[in-house]
Design an enzyme around this catalytic site. Sequence first.
Site, PDB file in Angstrom:
ATOM      1  N   ASN A 260       0.853  -1.188   0.000  1.00 53.06           N
ATOM      2  CA  ASN A 260       0.000   0.000   0.000  1.00 53.06           C
ATOM      3  C   ASN A 260       0.895   1.247   0.000  1.00 53.06           C
ATOM      4  OD1 ASN A 260      -1.832   2.046   0.489  1.00 53.06           O
ATOM      5  ND2 ASN A 260      -2.385   1.368   2.550  1.00 53.06           N
ATOM      6  N   TRP A 261       0.979   1.885  -1.152  1.00 49.97           N
ATOM      7  CA  TRP A 261       1.854   3.066  -1.276  1.00 49.97           C
ATOM      8  C   TRP A 261       1.272   4.312  -0.614  1.00 49.97           C
ATOM      9  CZ3 TRP A 261       3.989   3.355  -7.020  1.00 49.97           C
ATOM     10  CH2 TRP A 261       4.971   2.369  -7.182  1.00 49.97           C
ATOM     11  N   LYS A 262      -0.003   4.293  -0.287  1.00 45.68           N
ATOM     12  CA  LYS A 262      -0.675   5.463   0.302  1.00 45.68           C
ATOM     13  C   LYS A 262      -0.459   6.703  -0.600  1.00 45.68           C
ATOM     14  CE  LYS A 262      -0.267   3.296   4.769  1.00 45.68           C
ATOM     15  NZ  LYS A 262      -0.168   3.410   6.207  1.00 45.68           N
TER      16      LYS A 262
ATOM     17  N   HIS B  24      -9.760   1.326   4.936  1.00 37.55           N
ATOM     18  CA  HIS B  24      -8.470   1.451   5.623  1.00 37.55           C
ATOM     19  C   HIS B  24      -8.644   2.439   6.788  1.00 37.55           C
ATOM     20  CE1 HIS B  24      -4.327   2.543   6.464  1.00 37.55           C
ATOM     21  NE2 HIS B  24      -3.975   1.412   5.863  1.00 37.55           N
TER      22      HIS B  24
ATOM     23  N   GLU C 267      -5.739  -4.858  10.872  1.00 42.05           N
ATOM     24  CA  GLU C 267      -4.709  -3.824  10.993  1.00 42.05           C
ATOM     25  C   GLU C 267      -4.954  -2.978  12.242  1.00 42.05           C
ATOM     26  OE1 GLU C 267      -2.706  -2.803   7.040  1.00 42.05           O
ATOM     27  OE2 GLU C 267      -4.477  -1.555   7.200  1.00 42.05           O
TER      28      GLU C 267
ATOM     29  N   GLY D 238       2.395   2.096  10.906  1.00 41.51           N
ATOM     30  CA  GLY D 238       3.414   3.142  10.768  1.00 41.51           C
ATOM     31  C   GLY D 238       4.172   3.450  12.045  1.00 41.51           C
TER      32      GLY D 238
ATOM     33  N   SER E 267       3.222  -2.276  10.405  1.00 41.72           N
ATOM     34  CA  SER E 267       4.668  -2.364  10.656  1.00 41.72           C
ATOM     35  C   SER E 267       5.270  -3.713  10.250  1.00 41.72           C
ATOM     36  CB  SER E 267       4.974  -2.044  12.117  1.00 41.72           C
ATOM     37  OG  SER E 267       4.590  -0.716  12.422  1.00 41.72           O
TER      38      SER E 267
ATOM     39  N   GLY F 244       2.756  -1.144   4.363  1.00 39.88           N
ATOM     40  CA  GLY F 244       2.692   0.210   3.817  1.00 39.88           C
ATOM     41  C   GLY F 244       4.106   0.724   3.587  1.00 39.88           C
ATOM     42  N   GLY F 245       4.723   1.209   4.669  1.00 39.30           N
ATOM     43  CA  GLY F 245       6.071   1.788   4.578  1.00 39.30           C
ATOM     44  C   GLY F 245       7.071   0.874   3.877  1.00 39.30           C
TER      45      GLY F 245
END
Length: 229
Positions: free
Chosen positions: A11-13, A102, A151, A157, A188, A209-210
């Site tokens: 997920n690049w957000k 989300h 999540e 994050g 994470s 994500g990150g």
Amino acid sequence: MKSSLFYIIGNWKSNKTVDEAVIWFQDFAFLWKKNPPNQKQVKIILCPAFIHLTTLKSLIELNHLPISLGLQDISPYPPGAYTGEISAYMVKDLVEYALVGHSERRKYFSEKRGELTREIDQAKGAKIKSIYCIQNEDMTIPEGCDIVAYEPIWAIGTGKPDTAENADKVAQVIQQKAKNAKVVYGGSVTPDNISLYARQKHIGGVLPGGASLNPATFMDLIVNATIQT
Ligand code: PGA
């Protein structure tokens, strides 16, 4: 080895310019071709911002990489006079999946259950599979979602993931509620901890994500997951 594919959903957000997305893909494709992951073990889904979908779809086809694309959010409305919205119909030829609910959509854009249920319905109507995000096992899961992502907000994050053992217990509860859905964990996830999740019985994938933003890190996730599955 797990009997079903372990999903890795990046997920690049709200990140990356078009040029940055292209460079990410070129670097990732280079790493993939150097050491192709076992496609019998993992399935890769990438959820970039809407603006990147057309470019990434072309690059994926050109490079013959088995990567599916997903939306980060989908309109609860059909096509029509809904300024600014991306309807399921508009993207049906670009994506196979859509994230729905989300926690950042719920927090910053006040998305609520009724709207999220309509998003799932719109996605289904366009043959797009929904990845429904919940923050704990007590939340209601609407009918019709294909994947449920557990999540916990405090893990997103923060560098403080849920333990694999607890995430597995939660995944088991979710599986009992949403019988036909695959359950994935997000919050994470890194190349260092992915193998712990990949080993769990009820966790069918992860939603980083990150760790999806850098192509080498994303590839490390895939490699480390395949060692364990
Ligand atoms: P994170 O994000 O991997 O950066 O914690 C996960 C998510 O928000 O889906």
